[in-house]
Design an enzyme around this catalytic site. Structure first.
Site, mmCIF file in Angstrom:
data_model
loop_
_atom_site.group_PDB
_atom_site.id
_atom_site.type_symbol
_atom_site.label_atom_id
_atom_site.label_comp_id
_atom_site.label_asym_id
_atom_site.label_seq_id
_atom_site.Cartn_x
_atom_site.Cartn_y
_atom_site.Cartn_z
ATOM 1 C CD1 TRP A 1 72.412 34.043 12.478
ATOM 2 C CD2 TRP A 1 73.270 35.153 11.167
ATOM 3 N NE1 TRP A 1 71.218 34.332 12.489
ATOM 4 C CE2 TRP A 1 71.554 35.578 11.110
ATOM 5 C CE3 TRP A 1 73.857 35.902 10.416
ATOM 6 C CZ2 TRP A 1 70.753 35.802 10.809
ATOM 7 C CZ3 TRP A 1 73.245 36.744 10.170
ATOM 8 C CH2 TRP A 1 71.615 37.058 9.294
ATOM 9 C CG ASP B 1 66.015 29.280 10.761
ATOM 10 O OD1 ASP B 1 67.114 29.133 11.909
ATOM 11 O OD2 ASP B 1 66.243 30.515 11.014
ATOM 12 C CD GLU C 1 70.524 29.379 3.855
ATOM 13 O OE1 GLU C 1 70.070 29.901 2.670
ATOM 14 O OE2 GLU C 1 70.464 29.890 4.453
ATOM 15 C CE1 TYR D 1 68.743 37.901 8.495
ATOM 16 C CE2 TYR D 1 67.752 38.685 10.083
ATOM 17 C CZ TYR D 1 68.211 37.587 9.624
ATOM 18 O OH TYR D 1 67.839 36.432 10.465
ATOM 19 C CE1 TYR E 1 69.504 34.472 6.466
ATOM 20 C CE2 TYR E 1 71.194 32.239 5.019
ATOM 21 C CZ TYR E 1 69.377 33.126 6.268
ATOM 22 O OH TYR E 1 68.840 32.661 5.635
ATOM 23 C CE1 TYR F 1 66.862 28.554 5.115
ATOM 24 C CE2 TYR F 1 65.341 28.956 6.650
ATOM 25 C CZ TYR F 1 66.569 29.283 6.420
ATOM 26 O OH TYR F 1 66.815 30.451 7.075
ATOM 27 C CD1 TRP F 2 66.483 25.628 8.832
ATOM 28 C CD2 TRP F 2 68.021 23.959 8.829
ATOM 29 N NE1 TRP F 2 67.602 25.983 8.747
ATOM 30 C CE2 TRP F 2 68.139 24.703 8.745
ATOM 31 C CE3 TRP F 2 68.298 22.806 8.785
ATOM 32 C CZ2 TRP F 2 69.509 24.722 9.067
ATOM 33 C CZ3 TRP F 2 69.475 22.246 8.782
ATOM 34 C CH2 TRP F 2 70.071 23.193 9.555
ATOM 35 C CG ASP G 1 76.317 30.542 10.353
ATOM 36 O OD1 ASP G 1 75.203 30.736 11.117
ATOM 37 O OD2 ASP G 1 76.021 31.052 8.872
HETATM 38 C C1 9YW Z 1 67.089 33.223 8.770
HETATM 39 C C2 9YW Z 1 72.961 31.930 8.862
HETATM 40 C C3 9YW Z 1 71.400 31.568 9.795
HETATM 41 C C4 9YW Z 1 71.564 29.727 9.642
HETATM 42 C C5 9YW Z 1 70.781 29.195 10.352
HETATM 43 C C6 9YW Z 1 69.775 28.851 9.665
HETATM 44 C C7 9YW Z 1 69.200 31.072 8.849
HETATM 45 C C8 9YW Z 1 68.775 32.663 9.476
HETATM 46 O O1 9YW Z 1 70.604 31.966 8.443
HETATM 47 O O2 9YW Z 1 69.052 32.188 10.189
HETATM 48 O O3 9YW Z 1 66.684 34.791 8.452
HETATM 49 O O4 9YW Z 1 66.712 32.284 8.177
HETATM 50 O O5 9YW Z 1 67.948 28.759 9.616
HETATM 51 O O6 9YW Z 1 71.364 28.135 11.060
HETATM 52 O O7 9YW Z 1 72.695 30.111 11.579
HETATM 53 O O8 9YW Z 1 73.575 31.376 7.946
#
Ligand code: 9YW
Length: 447
Positions: free
Chosen positions: A42, A182, A420, A89, A38, A376-377, A45
């Protein structure tokens, strides 16, 4: 030694390493969310990162939030990504196509959606930290707070004006990315109804080049839906009301609503200290009360867990995720109901699960059929989520619970990789390592 659980850093060394992560990811005006995966800023963040930076340099913490606020849209929205010039990205600014939105900010490119409003919480934390270090730091933080307060007020007002579309009073999101969680199973049902058109422009995912195991990231099918929603927003010219009318995804997000309540009260409190306009402070408190009531109203009559709401279909969504505990963030439940929810959180279905390496809540209960320990989530533990609950518990006077979350959170990250997210049974760091917001909350836990 990244990810080697045999390595265990003592607190002072762990804090020093966390500081190095923030320094290494710092490009001067913003700290990227992670080194490679990333390479941009964000929104939520940045809030956590600024709070961590305050332990190192209050001026730098203030600059982080200044960078974010300089990207605030003219209508008040704080965008979810502020892009650097890095092109590794996807989706980048060209795909978002926000350059055509009349309310976009000048001189900086951003995405066209938002993320949870935790910024006032970060500002509160920066003020506290600065007041503990020196008079000069306190003045720096206070003069920033005076500058930033009305921007944050406008951000909260944008949410009320454009994202509370129905009688439930929940804050609506138009993309799972806006929740920050996400691919949470919370969104499976509403995403099932998002059908990518044949005219979805082709694309190549870049995230999978950075994270070797696709099993730790959202699936391709999910990504098609994510990209389709962006396409729909572009076609609505990012007009916020048109987006709410046309998006295939419109969900009342109970976790974002709880954070909105907590942050609105926090911003009102800062406003009291600064002598901000009384009418605006009173509005923030009203918004907080309304959001708190909406969170309480969402609770399942038997389990007591808070629920999201599919606003397109007028249905409650009852998946069993960490968001079910949202009322503990903002309050508003009757005493016995709240006690029951706390017991559930501490129970073997959640933080008290006997096989967890660290007793902090996973993103999905290991007992749920939706649970996937690596993806992930959908199961892993996220340090920032633990931090948010811990901070809220402290505000609510639950010191014991807050310090347990802190101790267990530190235990989770003591391998020094700053993952992460973490596999809950082994503590293996997943996704990116040296993730900035993980380092930031570690600094807050330890300093
Ligand atoms: C992605 C940066 C971000 C977080 C999100 C997380 C992830 C971006 O990363 O999303 O491309 O998957 O889900 O909560 O802000 O850390």
């Amino acid at each position: 030694a990244a990810g080697n659980r045999a390595v265990h850093y003592q607190p002072a060394n762990l804090a020093a390493r966390a500081a190095l992560v923030l320094r290494d990811n710092d490009n001067g005006n913003l700290v990227t969310a992670s080194p490679k995966l990333y390479p941009h800023m964000w929104s939520w963040d940045a809030a956590f990162i600024s709070m961590g930076l305050a332990y190192l340099d209050v001026g730098r913490a203030v600059r982080e939030l200044d960078t974010l606020l300089s990207a605030q849209w003219r209508d008040g929205m704080i965008p979810h990504i502020v892009f650097t010039s890095d092109t590794d990205y996807f989706p980048g600014p060209d795909r978002w196509g926000t350059d055509l939105a009349p309310q976009r900010p000048d001189g900086v490119r951003t995405s066209g959606i938002c993320q949870p409003p935790v910024h006032a919480i970060a500002l509160r934390r920066i003020l506290e930290t600065a007041r503990k270090t020196s008079q000069a730091d306190a003045e720096l933080a206070e003069s920033f707070a005076e500058r930033a307060w009305s921007s944050l007020y406008r951000w909260h007002r944008w949410i009320v004006r454009h994202r509370m579309p129905d009688a439930s009073g929940l804050v609506a999101i138009v993309h799972g990315w806006e929740s920050g969680m996400d691919n949470s199973p919370r969104w499976d049902e509403p995403y099932a109804a998002v059908l990518p058109g044949a005219d979805l422009p082709p694309y190549v995912r870049l995230d999978l080049l950075q994270v070797g195991d696709p099993g730790e990231r959202p699936s391709d099918d999910e990504y098609d839906r994510y990209l389709w929603l962006i396409e729909q927003m572009r076609r609505a010219d990012y007009n916020p009301d048109k987006v709410v009318q046309t998006s295939g995804f419109l969900v009342g997000d109970v976790f974002t609503t709880a954070l909105f309540a907590l942050a609105s009260d926090t911003l009102a409190g800062i406003g009291d200290e600064l002598g901000a306009p009384e009418g605006e402070i009173a509005e923030l408190r009203r918004w907080a009360a309304r959001a708190r009531a909406a969170v309480a109203m969402s609770c399942h009559p038997e389990t007591g867990m808070a629920r999201d709401r599919d606003m397109r279909r007028g249905r409650w969504l009852a998946t069993e995720t960490i968001a079910g505990f949202s009322p503990l963030l903002c309050g508003g439940l009757a005493h016995e109901v709240e006690q029951q929810l706390i017991s559930t959180l501490d129970s073997p279905r959640w933080s008290g699960h006997p096989d967890l390496l660290a007793a902090v809540p996973p993103s999905v209960s290991p007992e749920s059929e939706d649970f996937d320990s690596r993806r992930y989530w959908r199961g892993p533990q996220w340090p920032v989520i633990t931090w948010l609950f811990g901070w809220a518990f402290e505000q609510r006077g639950w010191q014991r619970h807050a310090s347990e979350f802190r101790a267990q959170g530190v235990h989770l990250v003591s391998d020094g990789s700053f993952g992460e997210y973490y596999e809950p049974f082994t503590g293996k760091p997943l996704g990116s390592t040296n993730q900035s917001w993980t380092a930031a909350v570690v600094l807050d836990w330890l300093c």
